[in-house]
Design a protein around this motif. Sequence first.
Motif, PDB file in Angstrom:
ATOM      1  N   UNK A 271      -4.100  -5.573  -8.018  1.00  0.00           N
ATOM      2  CA  UNK A 271      -5.180  -6.583  -8.002  1.00  0.00           C
ATOM      3  C   UNK A 271      -4.757  -7.803  -7.198  1.00  0.00           C
ATOM      4  N   UNK A 272      -3.462  -8.028  -7.078  1.00  0.00           N
ATOM      5  CA  UNK A 272      -2.972  -9.201  -6.354  1.00  0.00           C
ATOM      6  C   UNK A 272      -2.861  -8.969  -4.852  1.00  0.00           C
ATOM      7  N   UNK A 273      -3.054  -7.760  -4.397  1.00  0.00           N
ATOM      8  CA  UNK A 273      -2.923  -7.452  -2.973  1.00  0.00           C
ATOM      9  C   UNK A 273      -4.042  -8.111  -2.178  1.00  0.00           C
ATOM     10  N   UNK A 274      -3.690  -8.575  -0.971  1.00  0.00           N
ATOM     11  CA  UNK A 274      -4.678  -9.241  -0.141  1.00  0.00           C
ATOM     12  C   UNK A 274      -4.403  -9.033   1.331  1.00  0.00           C
ATOM     13  N   UNK A 275      -5.094  -9.787   2.183  1.00  0.00           N
ATOM     14  CA  UNK A 275      -4.964  -9.611   3.630  1.00  0.00           C
ATOM     15  C   UNK A 275      -3.531  -9.687   4.141  1.00  0.00           C
ATOM     16  N   UNK A 276      -2.710 -10.583   3.574  1.00  0.00           N
ATOM     17  CA  UNK A 276      -1.333 -10.717   4.043  1.00  0.00           C
ATOM     18  C   UNK A 276      -0.544  -9.437   3.810  1.00  0.00           C
ATOM     19  N   UNK A 277      -0.797  -8.774   2.686  1.00  0.00           N
ATOM     20  CA  UNK A 277      -0.099  -7.518   2.392  1.00  0.00           C
ATOM     21  C   UNK A 277      -0.512  -6.426   3.369  1.00  0.00           C
ATOM     22  N   UNK A 278      -1.788  -6.413   3.736  1.00  0.00           N
ATOM     23  CA  UNK A 278      -2.262  -5.432   4.707  1.00  0.00           C
ATOM     24  C   UNK A 278      -1.586  -5.660   6.062  1.00  0.00           C
ATOM     25  N   UNK A 279      -1.506  -6.926   6.465  1.00  0.00           N
ATOM     26  CA  UNK A 279      -0.882  -7.240   7.749  1.00  0.00           C
ATOM     27  C   UNK A 279       0.596  -6.873   7.745  1.00  0.00           C
ATOM     28  N   UNK A 280       1.274  -7.222   6.674  1.00  0.00           N
ATOM     29  CA  UNK A 280       2.706  -6.894   6.581  1.00  0.00           C
ATOM     30  C   UNK A 280       2.917  -5.387   6.598  1.00  0.00           C
ATOM     31  N   UNK A 281       2.095  -4.665   5.852  1.00  0.00           N
ATOM     32  CA  UNK A 281       2.235  -3.209   5.794  1.00  0.00           C
ATOM     33  C   UNK A 281       1.992  -2.574   7.165  1.00  0.00           C
ATOM     34  N   UNK A 282       1.036  -3.122   7.922  1.00  0.00           N
ATOM     35  CA  UNK A 282       0.743  -2.582   9.248  1.00  0.00           C
ATOM     36  C   UNK A 282       1.932  -2.760  10.183  1.00  0.00           C
ATOM     37  N   UNK A 283       2.520  -3.960  10.185  1.00  0.00           N
ATOM     38  CA  UNK A 283       3.669  -4.211  11.056  1.00  0.00           C
ATOM     39  C   UNK A 283       4.899  -3.427  10.591  1.00  0.00           C
ATOM     40  N   UNK A 284       5.108  -3.361   9.294  1.00  0.00           N
ATOM     41  CA  UNK A 284       6.264  -2.629   8.782  1.00  0.00           C
ATOM     42  C   UNK A 284       6.169  -1.134   9.068  1.00  0.00           C
ATOM     43  N   UNK A 285       4.943  -0.611   9.114  1.00  0.00           N
ATOM     44  CA  UNK A 285       4.787   0.824   9.358  1.00  0.00           C
ATOM     45  C   UNK A 285       5.389   1.237  10.692  1.00  0.00           C
ATOM     46  N   UNK A 286       5.364   0.325  11.641  1.00  0.00           N
ATOM     47  CA  UNK A 286       5.945   0.617  12.953  1.00  0.00           C
ATOM     48  C   UNK A 286       7.461   0.734  12.843  1.00  0.00           C
ATOM     49  N   UNK A 287       8.071  -0.146  12.076  1.00  0.00           N
ATOM     50  CA  UNK A 287       9.516  -0.064  11.863  1.00  0.00           C
ATOM     51  C   UNK A 287       9.922   1.188  11.115  1.00  0.00           C
ATOM     52  N   UNK A 288       9.181   1.531  10.072  1.00  0.00           N
ATOM     53  CA  UNK A 288       9.502   2.738   9.307  1.00  0.00           C
ATOM     54  C   UNK A 288       9.390   3.987  10.173  1.00  0.00           C
ATOM     55  N   UNK A 289       8.322   4.063  10.963  1.00  0.00           N
ATOM     56  CA  UNK A 289       8.138   5.243  11.812  1.00  0.00           C
ATOM     57  C   UNK A 289       9.236   5.338  12.873  1.00  0.00           C
ATOM     58  N   UNK A 290       9.668   4.181  13.380  1.00  0.00           N
ATOM     59  CA  UNK A 290      10.761   4.192  14.351  1.00  0.00           C
ATOM     60  C   UNK A 290      12.043   4.697  13.705  1.00  0.00           C
ATOM     61  N   UNK A 291      12.308   4.289  12.462  1.00  0.00           N
ATOM     62  CA  UNK A 291      13.503   4.800  11.778  1.00  0.00           C
ATOM     63  C   UNK A 291      13.412   6.303  11.595  1.00  0.00           C
ATOM     64  N   UNK A 292      12.225   6.824  11.280  1.00  0.00           N
ATOM     65  CA  UNK A 292      12.057   8.283  11.206  1.00  0.00           C
ATOM     66  C   UNK A 292      12.559   8.944  12.481  1.00  0.00           C
ATOM     67  N   UNK A 293      12.170   8.375  13.630  1.00  0.00           N
ATOM     68  CA  UNK A 293      12.535   8.961  14.919  1.00  0.00           C
ATOM     69  C   UNK A 293      14.030   8.844  15.187  1.00  0.00           C
TER      70      UNK A 293
END
Length: 503
Positions: free
Chosen positions: A374-396
Motif C-alpha cells: 500500500x505504501x508503494x508509489x511512483x518513486x518505487x516504480x522509477x527505482x524498479x525500472x532503473x534497477x531492472x537494467x542493472x539486474x539484467x546486466x548482471x544476468x548477462x
Amino acid sequence: MNAAARAGDNRLILALDQGTTSSRAIIFDANTRAAAVAQQEFPQHFPQSGWVEHDPEDLWRSTVETARAAVAKVGGAERIAAIGITNQRETTLVWDRRTGEAVSNAIVWQDRRTAAFCARLKEAGHEDLFTSRTGLLLDPYFSGTKIAWILDNVEGARAKAEAGDLAFGTVDSWLIWRLTGGKVHATDATNASRTLVYDIHKGDWDDELLGILGIPRSMLPEVKDSADDFGITESAILGAAIPISGVAGDQQAATVGQACFGAGMLKSTYGTGCFALLNTGDVPVRSRNRLLTTIAYRLGGKPAYALEGSIFVAGAAVQWLRDGLRLIGEAAESSALAEKADTAHRVYLVPAFTGLGAPYWDAEARGAMFGLTRASGPADFARAALESVGYQTRDLVEAMHSDWNAGGEDTVLRVDGGMVASDWAMQFLADILGAPVDRPVVAETTALGAAYLAGLRHDYYPEPEAMAAQWALERRFEPQMEAGMRDELYRGWRDAVRRTVSA
C-alpha cells in the motif's frame, strides 16, 4: 593525434546511424571529435499485438535528410572523405531489384510474429544445427524467419524471389542500395552474422539453413569486411560522390567505438534495449547459457568473435514510465524520482514487455511487478525500472563468465547509450555487478565506430591498437554496496524472474 590530423587533413568522416526510433548523422574530424550532428525521429507501426514495423521510405528519407543537414553544417559534401554506416540489426527488408521498391514494411528486430514458426523449427529438432553454424538461437529476433514470413505472406513475393527479382537486406544493405543507385547489394560480416543463415565459422551463407527456411540464395547480399569498399554514393544525393567504406551493426559498431579490441574486453550499450558484447578474440565460444556467439568485427578477412547478451527492454522501461504511466515528463527525470524511493521497499520490475531476452529467451513472458504494498508509489516504480537494467546486466555478465573465463572475472564494463547519462543508474549498475563501470568521454560510440571503420579503410584513422590508446575515460563508477546486500537484492530479482517466465 593521428596521421591525418598531423598532416593537416581537414576532411571529415560522415557516420550514418540508422536506429530503431530515429536516424542520426554525425560528422567526425581527424581527431574523432564530432563536428556536426543532425537527428530525426520517425514513426513506428504496430499493426497487430507483437508486430513492429517501419516504413522503408521513412528509414531512407530520415537518413538522407539528416545526412544533408549535417553536411550543410560543415560546408558541403566536398569535405567528406568517406561514409560509415551503422544500423539497427536484424530488421528485415525485401525489395524489387528492378524498381527498388520494398515489397512490404520492414519487419523490426523487436517483432515477434514468427514465434510459432520458430517453435515448429525447434520441435523439428533444427535448433542445434542453426546454433552450431550461426551462433544464434531459433528466435523471432533474427532476420531469417522474418524473410520467410515475407515470402509466404506477401502476394507474389515467393515467385519473384525464386525468379531472382527480389533482394533481401538488413537496414545497412537497404541504405547502400539506395545510396549507390542500386549498383551495390552488400552487407558486412557483423550484420550477416545476425541473419540466422550465415555460417560464422566458414564466413559464407549456408545453403542447408537457407533450404530449411525456404530462402533463395539469390536474394542475399555480398558479405564484406567491416572496413571495405561498399560503393560510391550518387552525387545528386549529398552533393558529391562519396565512398562508403565502413559498415557494422549498431552493437558491433559500439564495440569498435569503445575500442574493445582486446579479448576479454566488455561493453554494454543502453538504448531501447541493452546489448552486452564480450570480445573473445579469434575464438568463437559456444555458450552454455543461451548467449549468442557473434562476429564483433571483421578486418582484413579475419573475424573477431564475441559473446553477446541481448536485453529487449532497458531505456524502453523509462519510456514506459513517461508514456505509459505518465509518472515523468522527461526521461531524465527518472533518476531524481528513483532517489526518493524508500530503500526498505523491495519492488522489482521484470520488464518482459516483448518477452525476455538472454539468458532466458522466453518469447511468451510478459512484464510484471513484484513486492508492491500500500505504501508503494511512483518513486518505487522509477527505482524498479532503473534497477531492472542493472539486474539484467548482471544476468548477462554472470553467464559470460560461466561460458568464457579466459580473461578472469576482474570485469570492467564500458558503457554507452542514452541511459548512461544517469549517474544514479550507473552507480547502481556498478553496485549490483560488484565491478567498475567506465563511461567514456565520447558518448556517441556507435556512430564513432562506424566512422572509425570508414576512416580506417582510407588510412585516415590509425590501426586498432593505436585507436585503443586514444580511448578516454569521462568517469569511473566504483562499487560501493556491501557484497551481502548486493547478493540479497539479486536473489530477489532472480525470484521475480522465476515467477514471470512462461514455462
